[in-house]
Design a protein around this motif. Structure first.
Motif, PDB file in Angstrom:
ATOM      1  N   MET A   1      67.354  63.971  20.823  1.00 21.23           N
ATOM      2  CA  MET A   1      67.910  62.583  20.888  1.00 21.23           C
ATOM      3  C   MET A   1      67.171  61.533  20.352  1.00 21.23           C
ATOM      4  SD  MET A   1      68.723  60.950  24.505  1.00 21.23           S
ATOM      5  CE  MET A   1      68.944  62.276  25.530  1.00 21.23           C
ATOM      6  N   GLY A   2      67.862  60.889  19.564  1.00 20.87           N
ATOM      7  CA  GLY A   2      66.817  59.520  19.286  1.00 20.87           C
ATOM      8  C   GLY A   2      67.550  58.230  19.899  1.00 20.87           C
ATOM      9  N   ALA A   3      66.590  57.272  19.864  1.00 23.79           N
ATOM     10  CA  ALA A   3      67.182  55.883  20.490  1.00 23.79           C
ATOM     11  C   ALA A   3      66.506  54.661  19.903  1.00 23.79           C
ATOM     12  CB  ALA A   3      66.800  55.882  21.968  1.00 23.79           C
ATOM     13  N   PRO A   4      67.054  53.510  20.142  1.00 20.40           N
ATOM     14  CA  PRO A   4      66.253  52.442  19.259  1.00 20.40           C
ATOM     15  C   PRO A   4      64.821  52.267  20.140  1.00 20.40           C
ATOM     16  CG  PRO A   4      68.215  51.911  20.077  1.00 20.40           C
ATOM     17  CD  PRO A   4      68.387  53.191  20.728  1.00 20.40           C
ATOM     18  N   GLY A   5      63.718  51.675  19.484  1.00 23.53           N
ATOM     19  CA  GLY A   5      62.655  51.514  19.919  1.00 23.53           C
ATOM     20  C   GLY A   5      62.547  50.909  21.604  1.00 23.53           C
ATOM     21  N   PRO A   6      61.537  51.379  22.227  1.00 22.88           N
ATOM     22  CA  PRO A   6      61.287  51.216  23.850  1.00 22.88           C
ATOM     23  C   PRO A   6      60.804  49.689  24.056  1.00 22.88           C
ATOM     24  CG  PRO A   6      59.522  52.182  23.115  1.00 22.88           C
ATOM     25  CD  PRO A   6      60.526  52.283  21.702  1.00 22.88           C
ATOM     26  N   ASP A   7      61.358  49.416  25.110  1.00 24.96           N
ATOM     27  CA  ASP A   7      60.679  47.880  25.405  1.00 24.96           C
ATOM     28  C   ASP A   7      59.368  48.121  26.017  1.00 24.96           C
ATOM     29  OD1 ASP A   7      63.463  46.531  27.324  1.00 24.96           O
ATOM     30  OD2 ASP A   7      63.037  46.706  25.234  1.00 24.96           O
ATOM     31  N   ARG A   8      59.227  49.417  26.533  1.00 27.08           N
ATOM     32  CA  ARG A   8      57.862  49.721  27.097  1.00 27.08           C
ATOM     33  C   ARG A   8      57.485  51.210  27.165  1.00 27.08           C
ATOM     34  NH1 ARG A   8      56.323  48.166  33.039  1.00 27.08           N
ATOM     35  NH2 ARG A   8      58.808  48.907  33.082  1.00 27.08           N
ATOM     36  N   LEU A   9      56.195  51.671  26.771  1.00 26.25           N
ATOM     37  CA  LEU A   9      55.571  53.083  26.993  1.00 26.25           C
ATOM     38  C   LEU A   9      54.710  52.731  28.031  1.00 26.25           C
ATOM     39  CD1 LEU A   9      55.475  54.606  23.329  1.00 26.25           C
ATOM     40  CD2 LEU A   9      57.419  54.981  24.965  1.00 26.25           C
ATOM     41  N   ARG A  10      54.540  53.924  29.141  1.00 27.03           N
ATOM     42  CA  ARG A  10      53.593  53.584  30.031  1.00 27.03           C
ATOM     43  C   ARG A  10      53.026  55.030  30.529  1.00 27.03           C
ATOM     44  NH1 ARG A  10      55.356  51.375  35.844  1.00 27.03           N
ATOM     45  NH2 ARG A  10      53.846  52.466  36.824  1.00 27.03           N
ATOM     46  N   PHE A  11      51.843  55.109  30.566  1.00 22.67           N
ATOM     47  CA  PHE A  11      51.155  55.906  31.227  1.00 22.67           C
ATOM     48  C   PHE A  11      50.710  55.634  32.416  1.00 22.67           C
ATOM     49  CE2 PHE A  11      50.621  56.775  26.597  1.00 22.67           C
ATOM     50  CZ  PHE A  11      50.618  57.948  26.396  1.00 22.67           C
ATOM     51  N   SER A  12      50.902  56.627  33.417  1.00 21.35           N
ATOM     52  CA  SER A  12      50.676  56.196  34.714  1.00 21.35           C
ATOM     53  C   SER A  12      50.081  57.309  35.798  1.00 21.35           C
ATOM     54  CB  SER A  12      51.475  55.395  35.437  1.00 21.35           C
ATOM     55  OG  SER A  12      52.764  56.072  35.586  1.00 21.35           O
ATOM     56  N   GLU A  13      49.510  56.889  36.964  1.00 23.82           N
ATOM     57  CA  GLU A  13      49.223  58.047  37.829  1.00 23.82           C
ATOM     58  C   GLU A  13      48.328  59.354  37.331  1.00 23.82           C
ATOM     59  OE1 GLU A  13      52.931  58.936  40.000  1.00 23.82           O
ATOM     60  OE2 GLU A  13      53.510  57.238  40.029  1.00 23.82           O
ATOM     61  N   PRO A  14      47.336  59.188  36.562  1.00 22.11           N
ATOM     62  CA  PRO A  14      46.432  60.427  36.163  1.00 22.11           C
ATOM     63  C   PRO A  14      45.820  60.958  37.510  1.00 22.11           C
ATOM     64  CG  PRO A  14      45.047  58.171  35.874  1.00 22.11           C
ATOM     65  CD  PRO A  14      46.526  57.812  36.278  1.00 22.11           C
ATOM     66  N   ASP A 100      65.926  72.342  27.972  1.00 22.67           N
ATOM     67  CA  ASP A 100      67.529  71.850  27.394  1.00 22.67           C
ATOM     68  C   ASP A 100      67.601  70.533  26.840  1.00 22.67           C
ATOM     69  OD1 ASP A 100      68.475  74.196  28.810  1.00 22.67           O
ATOM     70  OD2 ASP A 100      68.734  73.412  30.763  1.00 22.67           O
ATOM     71  N   TRP A 101      66.619  69.679  27.021  1.00 19.11           N
ATOM     72  CA  TRP A 101      66.722  68.460  26.371  1.00 19.11           C
ATOM     73  C   TRP A 101      65.299  67.745  25.876  1.00 19.11           C
ATOM     74  CZ3 TRP A 101      63.421  64.726  28.582  1.00 19.11           C
ATOM     75  CH2 TRP A 101      63.061  64.952  29.779  1.00 19.11           C
ATOM     76  N   HIS A 102      65.440  66.893  25.029  1.00 17.64           N
ATOM     77  CA  HIS A 102      64.419  65.989  24.643  1.00 17.64           C
ATOM     78  C   HIS A 102      64.637  64.634  24.260  1.00 17.64           C
ATOM     79  CE1 HIS A 102      65.303  67.214  20.453  1.00 17.64           C
ATOM     80  NE2 HIS A 102      64.753  66.289  20.185  1.00 17.64           N
ATOM     81  N   PHE A 103      63.598  63.952  24.193  1.00 20.88           N
ATOM     82  CA  PHE A 103      64.057  62.475  23.913  1.00 20.88           C
ATOM     83  C   PHE A 103      62.893  61.914  22.967  1.00 20.88           C
ATOM     84  CE2 PHE A 103      62.589  58.019  24.584  1.00 20.88           C
ATOM     85  CZ  PHE A 103      63.726  57.470  24.492  1.00 20.88           C
ATOM     86  N   GLU A 104      63.075  61.143  21.972  1.00 21.92           N
ATOM     87  CA  GLU A 104      62.070  60.545  21.069  1.00 21.92           C
ATOM     88  C   GLU A 104      62.346  59.186  20.949  1.00 21.92           C
ATOM     89  OE1 GLU A 104      62.670  62.824  17.392  1.00 21.92           O
ATOM     90  OE2 GLU A 104      61.134  64.583  18.321  1.00 21.92           O
ATOM     91  N   THR A 105      61.054  58.494  20.753  1.00 24.25           N
ATOM     92  CA  THR A 105      61.282  57.228  20.303  1.00 24.25           C
ATOM     93  C   THR A 105      60.091  56.719  19.274  1.00 24.25           C
ATOM     94  OG1 THR A 105      61.813  54.841  20.977  1.00 24.25           O
ATOM     95  CG2 THR A 105      60.159  56.296  22.418  1.00 24.25           C
ATOM     96  N   THR A 106      60.270  55.860  18.645  1.00 29.23           N
ATOM     97  CA  THR A 106      59.081  55.585  17.547  1.00 29.23           C
ATOM     98  C   THR A 106      58.564  54.251  17.897  1.00 29.23           C
ATOM     99  OG1 THR A 106      60.114  56.821  15.975  1.00 29.23           O
ATOM    100  CG2 THR A 106      58.587  55.284  15.225  1.00 29.23           C
TER     101      THR A 106
END
Length: 131
Positions: A1-14, A100-106
């Motif tokens: 599944m593709g989508a327009p670019g994200p407003d934000r990518l976030r890494f959290s809670e290591p 069953d699913w995957h998501f991609e954004t660039t």
């Protein structure tokens, strides 16, 4: 599944879920006008994500084809292409065995300093895990 670019990518809670083991888990979230997608990512000491990004910064003049990285369980993947700028395609995947699913954004980054900055941010993030 593709989508327009994200407003934000976030890494959290290591966190380290298993005492005395190199397993490192964190939450990865992509948020945009299309909604929010997130997954828990499992790695061994970050699986070299910071090193992968640093290698892209060092090759700021470019490379042929795609370079790829993945987390331990393939729940997060990253593909990098150099087309004047660095195009990073972030993939969030359902865990095995269902897959069953995957998501991609660039995301698009200036080669060199911008990539060095991203690699440093990821290195700092991976080093902030509470012991």
């Amino acid at each position: 599944m593709g989508a327009p670019g994200p407003d934000r990518l976030r890494f959290s809670e290591p966190a380290r879920p298993y005492e005395n083991e190199p397993t490192l888990e964190f939450l990865f979230t992509a948020t945009g006008p299309w909604g929010c997608v997130e997954t828990s990512v499992e790695t061994w000491e970050g699986d070299g994500l910071d090193t992968f990004l640093a290698s892209l910064a060092e090759d700021f003049r470019g490379w042929e084809g795609a370079r790829t990285w993945h987390s331990l369980c393939y729940d997060l993947t990253l593909s990098a292409e150099h087309r004047g700028h660095v195009f990073l395609t972030w993939g969030i995947h359902d865990r095995a065995p269902s897959e069953d699913w995957h998501f991609e954004t660039t995301t698009v980054h200036a080669a060199g300093e911008d990539m060095r900055h991203l690699a440093a941010e990821i290195r700092t993030f991976l080093a902030t895990v509470p012991e």
